[in-house]
Design an enzyme around this catalytic site. Sequence first.
Site, PDB file in Angstrom:
ATOM      1  N   ASP A  49       0.828  -1.211   0.112  1.00  0.00           N
ATOM      2  CA  ASP A  49       0.095   0.018   0.214  1.00  0.00           C
ATOM      3  C   ASP A  49       0.695   1.188  -0.034  1.00  0.00           C
ATOM      4  OD1 ASP A  49      -3.069  -0.003  -0.014  1.00  0.00           O
ATOM      5  OD2 ASP A  49      -2.898  -1.240   1.718  1.00  0.00           O
ATOM      6  N   GLU A  72      -5.634   7.077   0.078  1.00  0.00           N
ATOM      7  CA  GLU A  72      -6.068   6.277   1.165  1.00  0.00           C
ATOM      8  C   GLU A  72      -4.956   6.522   2.461  1.00  0.00           C
ATOM      9  OE1 GLU A  72      -8.138   2.015   2.326  1.00  0.00           O
ATOM     10  OE2 GLU A  72      -6.916   2.162   0.463  1.00  0.00           O
ATOM     11  N   ASP A 144      -6.227   4.707  -4.806  1.00  0.00           N
ATOM     12  CA  ASP A 144      -6.075   3.715  -3.609  1.00  0.00           C
ATOM     13  C   ASP A 144      -5.069   2.718  -4.276  1.00  0.00           C
ATOM     14  OD1 ASP A 144      -6.951   1.807  -2.041  1.00  0.00           O
ATOM     15  OD2 ASP A 144      -8.930   1.768  -2.275  1.00  0.00           O
ATOM     16  N   ILE A 146      -3.735   0.046  -3.157  1.00  0.00           N
ATOM     17  CA  ILE A 146      -4.213  -1.435  -3.173  1.00  0.00           C
ATOM     18  C   ILE A 146      -5.655  -1.638  -2.882  1.00  0.00           C
ATOM     19  CG2 ILE A 146      -3.757  -3.910  -2.146  1.00  0.00           C
ATOM     20  CD1 ILE A 146      -0.988  -3.428  -2.076  1.00  0.00           C
ATOM     21  N   ASP A 147      -6.555  -1.620  -3.602  1.00  0.00           N
ATOM     22  CA  ASP A 147      -8.155  -1.547  -3.331  1.00  0.00           C
ATOM     23  C   ASP A 147      -8.228  -3.125  -3.052  1.00  0.00           C
ATOM     24  OD1 ASP A 147     -10.520  -0.916  -2.680  1.00  0.00           O
ATOM     25  OD2 ASP A 147     -11.051  -0.954  -5.094  1.00  0.00           O
ATOM     26  N   THR A 149      -7.240  -5.009   0.158  1.00  0.00           N
ATOM     27  CA  THR A 149      -6.185  -5.506   0.699  1.00  0.00           C
ATOM     28  C   THR A 149      -6.381  -6.985   1.147  1.00  0.00           C
ATOM     29  OG1 THR A 149      -6.748  -4.350   2.601  1.00  0.00           O
ATOM     30  CG2 THR A 149      -5.307  -3.274   1.248  1.00  0.00           C
ATOM     31  N   ASP A 293     -12.643   4.981  -3.502  1.00  0.00           N
ATOM     32  CA  ASP A 293     -13.254   3.508  -3.862  1.00  0.00           C
ATOM     33  C   ASP A 293     -13.987   3.280  -4.882  1.00  0.00           C
ATOM     34  OD1 ASP A 293     -11.823   1.991  -1.571  1.00  0.00           O
ATOM     35  OD2 ASP A 293     -13.427   2.667  -0.235  1.00  0.00           O
TER      36      ASP A 293
END
Length: 743
Positions: A49, A72, A144, A146-147, A149, A293
């Site tokens: 991330d 994020e 984002d 790593i959407d 996770t 998101d």
Amino acid sequence: MSTPTYAAEKQVAIAAVRRACVLTASVFNKLVKQETMTKEDASPVTVGDYAAQAVVNTILGRTFPKDPVVGEEDAADLRQESGKTLRERIVQLASETLAAPLAEGEKEEWGLGPNQAQTSEQLLDAIDRGNYEGGRTGRFWTLDPIDGTKGFLRGEQYAVCLALVVDSRPELGVIGCPNLPVSAADPAGPRGCIFVAVRGQGAYQLALDSPFSAPATRLTIPPSTSETLNFLESVEKAHAKLSFNERVGQVLGITRAPTRMDSQAKYCALARGDGGAYLRMPTGVGYKEKIWDHAAGLILVEEAGGVITDGRGEPLDFGLGRTLGENFGVVAAGKDVHERVIAAIKQAKAEEDVAAQANGSIFKLPPELVRMIFEHFADEQHQFWLVWISTICKALMPEVEAALYRTVAVSSCKNATRLCRALVKRPYRALAVRSLVVYITGGASIKQPLKSALPLLTSLKRLELTVDDPSIFPLLLDAPFRLRTLLTGGYYYPDCVEDILASQPSLQRFSLMFTPRREEPLDLEHARTILRPDILPNLRSLTGWVARFPLTLIKHPYPIVHLALVGATRRDITHAISLFGNTLVTLILIRLIDEQSPPECYWPTYMFRHAHLPKLEYFMVADRYDEHADLPLERETMVIPGLREICPALKTIVWGADGTVIDDLQWDFDGMTSRGWAMTVYARMLFDAIPALERVSIYDDEVAASREVMGEVFTRAEDRTVKGPESASISLDEDMWTLRPET
């Protein structure tokens, strides 16, 4: 002013997302448990991330230094001494990713390529560049890194999501999905895709390893049916109210299991047709969706031809800061099903609301039982009592209104508008409506209110729509209800009737009563109703004004049980019997007799000649003579050979004769008066010819002023003798009465 193409932004965003995807895939392969932290919102955050956000923000800072980023992650934890080990790992991974050799389409001035390694402080600052709070005006990026996770940690679906928002509207979106199969048809095949969309330029799928050189695939969301539709849902129960989704699916009649995956990869799957609708409803009060998101997914879905709103059908608002504010969940689907999904959500939500209020009912009874009690008292005699009790106990209002709204009729534009507003204001009212009658002169002013209310009427089974404005009827094309009865009428025949019928496969009863104000030639090009045999598989009852819709246009022998026709000529009746005769149980006719009608038409059973009506039990006819018709009373034309074989099950005949015919029937065939002599001969001939016949009724249709009329009645006694004529009350069939031109 020319529309921005965002060509430079698109190229940079694709390159940044591709580099981040390479980094995250590498991190997963080397991931150790100690490198995982936990944020306050309980979603795991990995070293990937932070490193991916550092890489993307570094590239954006070099190429668009004035653009802020809503991201994020922040670097607060990494700056602590306790985060030293993780920080060093992140710096190493981010620097290696930025310093990798230039790939096709990338440029050194973007901060990429050998000798582009960054210091620890530079990379932490890049991460913190994502601290922008958003706003209504100007441009900014959402990221984002790593959407999904948890999907990332499981080795399943996750996504790197980057979007450009301009004046609170996403204009560019890029989503990288390292683990998504290139083709849904080959789930075990190659993986790794990038999805990109620019407003007004379409949506595309690119190859992850060569996004600038490999051919791009244009994405279009295909149409869905109840059989092919399914939901795209989150894997994590904390991210979506899956039980609610299940109820929505039941309302829509969905039979396919949902497809569950993490991240905005669901938007990508929807855009290329891997699923029918993305549903993400809030799991608790107070939860607000984050803009990162959904920003990239929104532009991707819209450019693929879809629609994305919240669960109320309202647009998503990206101008309220870092969240979507008061938006209630997220719904994305193709244009052909989105309104149906929203209507189903409103129905499911209304059911929840009713159940919640019923659980607190003073009766302590199951809500279904309370509703049944109130429905029992919903007639005109007891409606005042229901209204009174609801004013005494407000908690009972939903149940009372559900009973009162079960059957609704409006006969003015003003009342129709009020009704629509009431349904929209409290959707549980719309959920209760089973029967709706709209009988209005004009109707143009109710078009917009109806457009808002019809999608809520998901429980509607019977609709009677009689309006003069034909533009009202197309509103039915996208309605979510599945009717069993549809009665249509007005002065102008709408050209979309066949399409409406095609959208209502459950229809069992259909009435077409378009009556012109003046003699107008019928536009047969538009009058194509029910020509195709596949559009009404369940049709059993058909009513029509033949002057506006000649029966000869119908070619398919539907299994019609009940047929009622107005203005039927001999040709129309012959055609109808040839098509539907084998299944008809009830036949009701208002015949048109003119100067071209042969003498045999004097007797209503003449039309049975050469017919085959093995199941016919009830036959009712009313004659309309024009001013030139003058048929003689003849014994020779009365007898129809083979009636026993033609209609062996016929039990009841009701004949509404013309006034002059009634006078004729008082005489015998030689012109001598004898009360009902010719009438008696005809009735007894029918009883002799048809063993099942139980009753023959004859009345003067010209003086019929209500559904109960006086006439002459013949009956068969238990000993098989025929009694009559006797003056008695005759009950007209509902269709016969409502079809009369005078009413």
